[in-house]
Scaffold this active site. Structure first.
Site, PDB file in Angstrom:
ATOM      1  N   GLY A   9       0.798  -1.212   0.000  1.00  0.00           N
ATOM      2  CA  GLY A   9       0.000   0.000   0.000  1.00  0.00           C
ATOM      3  C   GLY A   9       0.838   1.271   0.000  1.00  0.00           C
ATOM      4  O   GLY A   9       0.367   2.331   0.387  1.00  0.00           O
ATOM      5  N   ARG A  18      -8.661  -9.386   1.632  1.00  0.00           N
ATOM      6  CA  ARG A  18      -9.861  -8.900   2.329  1.00  0.00           C
ATOM      7  C   ARG A  18     -10.905  -8.421   1.311  1.00  0.00           C
ATOM      8  O   ARG A  18     -10.607  -8.315   0.125  1.00  0.00           O
ATOM      9  CB  ARG A  18      -9.462  -7.708   3.198  1.00  0.00           C
ATOM     10  CG  ARG A  18      -8.855  -6.597   2.342  1.00  0.00           C
ATOM     11  CD  ARG A  18      -8.638  -5.287   3.064  1.00  0.00           C
ATOM     12  NE  ARG A  18      -8.297  -4.233   2.123  1.00  0.00           N
ATOM     13  CZ  ARG A  18      -7.094  -3.965   1.669  1.00  0.00           C
ATOM     14  NH1 ARG A  18      -6.059  -4.684   2.064  1.00  0.00           N
ATOM     15  NH2 ARG A  18      -6.889  -2.985   0.814  1.00  0.00           N
ATOM     16  N   VAL A  35     -12.588  -1.585   0.110  1.00  0.00           N
ATOM     17  CA  VAL A  35     -13.478  -0.421   0.165  1.00  0.00           C
ATOM     18  C   VAL A  35     -14.278  -0.325  -1.137  1.00  0.00           C
ATOM     19  O   VAL A  35     -15.489  -0.100  -1.124  1.00  0.00           O
ATOM     20  CB  VAL A  35     -12.658   0.877   0.382  1.00  0.00           C
ATOM     21  CG1 VAL A  35     -13.571   2.102   0.300  1.00  0.00           C
ATOM     22  CG2 VAL A  35     -11.917   0.851   1.712  1.00  0.00           C
ATOM     23  N   ARG A  54     -15.059   8.245  -3.030  1.00  0.00           N
ATOM     24  CA  ARG A  54     -14.914   8.124  -1.580  1.00  0.00           C
ATOM     25  C   ARG A  54     -15.110   9.500  -0.955  1.00  0.00           C
ATOM     26  O   ARG A  54     -14.354  10.431  -1.252  1.00  0.00           O
ATOM     27  CB  ARG A  54     -13.528   7.608  -1.209  1.00  0.00           C
ATOM     28  CG  ARG A  54     -13.254   6.202  -1.701  1.00  0.00           C
ATOM     29  CD  ARG A  54     -11.994   5.690  -1.062  1.00  0.00           C
ATOM     30  NE  ARG A  54     -11.623   4.401  -1.612  1.00  0.00           N
ATOM     31  CZ  ARG A  54     -10.685   3.614  -1.095  1.00  0.00           C
ATOM     32  NH1 ARG A  54     -10.014   4.016  -0.015  1.00  0.00           N
ATOM     33  NH2 ARG A  54     -10.394   2.458  -1.638  1.00  0.00           N
TER      34      ARG A  54
HETATM   35  C1  MV4 Z   1       5.427   0.622  -8.042  1.00  0.00           C
HETATM   36  C2  MV4 Z   1       5.425   1.789  -8.830  1.00  0.00           C
HETATM   37  C3  MV4 Z   1       6.232   1.794  -9.941  1.00  0.00           C
HETATM   38  N1  MV4 Z   1       7.002   0.746 -10.222  1.00  0.00           N
HETATM   39  N2  MV4 Z   1       6.215  -0.399  -8.373  1.00  0.00           N
HETATM   40  C4  MV4 Z   1       2.522   2.197  -4.618  1.00  0.00           C
HETATM   41  C5  MV4 Z   1       1.562   1.426  -3.794  1.00  0.00           C
HETATM   42  C6  MV4 Z   1       2.003   0.034  -3.839  1.00  0.00           C
HETATM   43  N3  MV4 Z   1       0.900  -0.859  -3.832  1.00  0.00           N
HETATM   44  C7  MV4 Z   1       2.808  -0.065  -5.082  1.00  0.00           C
HETATM   45  N4  MV4 Z   1       3.093   1.281  -5.499  1.00  0.00           N
HETATM   46  C8  MV4 Z   1       3.849   1.508  -6.599  1.00  0.00           C
HETATM   47  N5  MV4 Z   1       4.636   0.500  -6.969  1.00  0.00           N
HETATM   48  C9  MV4 Z   1       6.984  -0.324  -9.439  1.00  0.00           C
HETATM   49  N6  MV4 Z   1       7.767  -1.354  -9.744  1.00  0.00           N
HETATM   50  C10 MV4 Z   1       4.591   2.834  -8.468  1.00  0.00           C
HETATM   51  C11 MV4 Z   1       3.803   2.707  -7.347  1.00  0.00           C
HETATM   52  C12 MV4 Z   1       2.985   3.841  -7.057  1.00  0.00           C
HETATM   53  C13 MV4 Z   1       1.610   3.764  -7.145  1.00  0.00           C
HETATM   54  C14 MV4 Z   1       0.970   2.570  -7.445  1.00  0.00           C
HETATM   55  C15 MV4 Z   1      -0.381   2.492  -7.522  1.00  0.00           C
HETATM   56  C16 MV4 Z   1      -1.127   3.642  -7.304  1.00  0.00           C
HETATM   57  C17 MV4 Z   1      -0.537   4.824  -6.989  1.00  0.00           C
HETATM   58  C18 MV4 Z   1       0.836   4.909  -6.898  1.00  0.00           C
HETATM   59  C19 MV4 Z   1       1.440   6.117  -6.584  1.00  0.00           C
HETATM   60  C20 MV4 Z   1       2.790   6.181  -6.504  1.00  0.00           C
HETATM   61  C21 MV4 Z   1       3.560   5.045  -6.727  1.00  0.00           C
END
Ligand code: MV4
Length: 471
Positions: free
Chosen positions: A179, A307, A310, A354
């Site tokens: 997250g 889970r 939301v 939301r």
């Molecule tokens: C990443 C990424 C770019 N590349 N992984 C943020 C939440 C977590 N669940 C994983 N996330 C990210 N992982 C790689 N390899 C960018 C994010 C990320 C992001 C992902 C989903 C929704 C919003 C985001 C905001 C910033 C970074």
């Protein structure tokens, strides 16, 4: 996966719990109460001293006060929750989302007390909670993951070696994180050792586990997740995707289904792949598989949530499957074909906004008394909320006070319906994110479906510039 047959010879479900304790509060506690009532199950509420006058207490058959307002002393207090379940003599516990929902120890204690935990077995919760192990497990079963390290990174030296192989930019993530917590992006070799050490110590103090892994960093991904449900006999169904790219600081603001970027062919392909993988792993109950989509519209697994989420209503609106009822029936041992009673069909388009009790510009929590509350209605509009006029939003908990969900025959109708519903949603006495959502729904890029996870940053910058008087 086979298409699910309509099974008219088994229209009613036999195995059902008599009583369920809901280990949660707010709108999700009410949502579970709705499912219980429709199944003829008696819902039991637990509540903190701050929630005495809340609707989940009012609509449950029984309610047990479990402690003072602070989370650690009430909703997160495992002995207090289990004691309430024992006193009420319930057959099962539904954890909702957040709080104890993905706490493997809580699930294990529940089952040890001969109470059914409505979710996957505790070892599966534990597996998916360790993000590096989850990544390895789904990779083994054939799900595409991003190029990256194998196993936990032994130190900065190994991190540099993997980064050279993967190619910069890379992202290091805490295996106990998820997250968005405990992540660092390294753009070149020079900054990697420092970022590695920072991520490691942050993870160690935040999660009690400093273990890190590495992935290729995707610059402007979309966040797309797939809803799955599974019975305990290795039957798994995919209910399609939710587009969740509209987020701020890893808090989702708006979700929709379907994604404009997912074709029926891609949906079916990912769905089949996930059904096979999760059947092999032995996944049970509802779950969400998170992917990042790159500019080539390729999907890569990042993590799995064990889970109900939301944003589950957007999937319910387009599939007509009641996910919470399904969770309860599957936990009771029902077979997936009896729960679904027919094939999964996707109809129309759904959007969820939301509504948080927070200042729309500063995003700081806004607790207090709601002095006026007019939720919108009409065709295709659903509101999941535990808020009411004259009700008090306590300062101790999550700021989500309502989910406004609409369904339309297609995306333009859903967008238009959401805009008018937001216009008609009145909440007074506290600040909410309603004005922010009105702005998002009016944004040309949002309307065109032209956005990724960087949308909100740009949107807020545009807003700020427009609000400032010209120099
Ligand atoms: C990443 C990424 C770019 N590349 N992984 C943020 C939440 C977590 N669940 C994983 N996330 C990210 N992982 C790689 N390899 C960018 C994010 C990320 C992001 C992902 C989903 C929704 C919003 C985001 C905001 C910033 C970074």
């Amino acid at each position: 996966m086979p298409a699910f047959r309509v099974a008219p010879e088994t229209p009613t479900i036999k195995k059902v719990f008599k009583k369920i304790l809901i280990a949660n509060r707010g709108e999700i506690a009410l949502r579970v109460i709705c499912a219980c009532k429709e199944l003829g199950i008696r819902p039991v509420a637990i509540y903190s001293e701050a929630d005495r006058n809340s609707l989940h207490v009012r609509f449950a058959d029984e309610a047990i006060c479990i402690g003072p307002p602070q989370l650690a002393q009430s909703y997160l207090n495992i002995p207090a929750v289990i004691s309430a379940a024992e006193i009420a003599n319930v057959d099962a516990i539904h954890p909702g989302y957040g709080l104890l929902a993905e706490n493997a120890n809580f699930a294990e204690v529940t089952e040890t007390c001969s109470i059914k935990f409505i979710g996957p077995p505790s070892d599966i919760i534990r597996l998916m909670g360790e993000k590096e192990r989850a990544r390895a497990a789904v990779k083994k079963a054939g799900v595409p993951i991003l190029p990256g390290s194998e196993g936990i990174l032994a130190g900065e030296g190994e991190a540099v070696e993997w980064a050279r192989q993967v190619g910069f930019p890379v992202i290091v993530k805490a295996t106990a994180g998820g997250g968005g917590r405990g992540m660092r992006i390294a753009r070149d070799e020079a900054e990697l050792p420092g970022l590695f050490k920072a991520a490691q110590s942050e993870a160690a103090s935040a999660f009690g586990n400093g273990d890190l892994y590495m992935e290729k960093f995707i610059e402007r991904p979309r966040h797309i997740e797939f809803q799955v449900i599974a019975d305990q006999y290795r039957n798994v169904a995919s209910l399609g995707e939710r587009e969740c790219s509209i987020q701020r600081r890893h808090q989702k603001l708006l979700e929709e289904s379907p994604s404009t970027q997912v074709t029926p062919e891609l949906r079916a392909q990912i769905g089949d792949m996930l059904s096979k993988t999760l059947s092999e792993i032995g996944y049970v109950n509802a779950g969400t598989v998170e992917f990042l989509m790159d500019e080539d519209r390729k999907l890569y697994f990042i993590e799995m949530n064990t889970r109900i989420q939301v944003e589950h209503p957007v999937t319910e609106m387009v599939t007509d499957v009641d996910l919470v009822k399904s969770q309860i029936l599957l936990a009771a041992g029902e077979r997936l074909e009896n729960v679904l009673q027919g094939p999964i069909v996707h109809r129309g388009h759904a959007i969820e906004c939301r509504i948080n009790a927070e200042h729309p510009e500063k995003f700081t929590p806004s607790a207090g008394k709601i002095t006026a509350f007019n939720p919108p209605g009409g065709t295709g509009v659903r509101i999941d909320t535990a808020a009411y006029a004259e009700g008090v939003i306590p300062p101790y908990y999550d700021s989500l006070i309502a989910k406004l969900i609409v369904r339309g025959k297609d995306r333009p109708e859903a967008v238009s319906r959401m805009s008018r519903a937001l216009e008609m949603f009145i909440v007074e006495g506290i600040h909410t994110t309603i004005p922010l959502h009105r702005g998002i729904l009016a944004d040309p890029d949002f309307r065109a479906g032209n956005f990724d996870t960087t949308f909100i940053e740009k949107f807020l910058a545009k807003r700020k510039a427009a609000a400032k008087p010209a120099a």
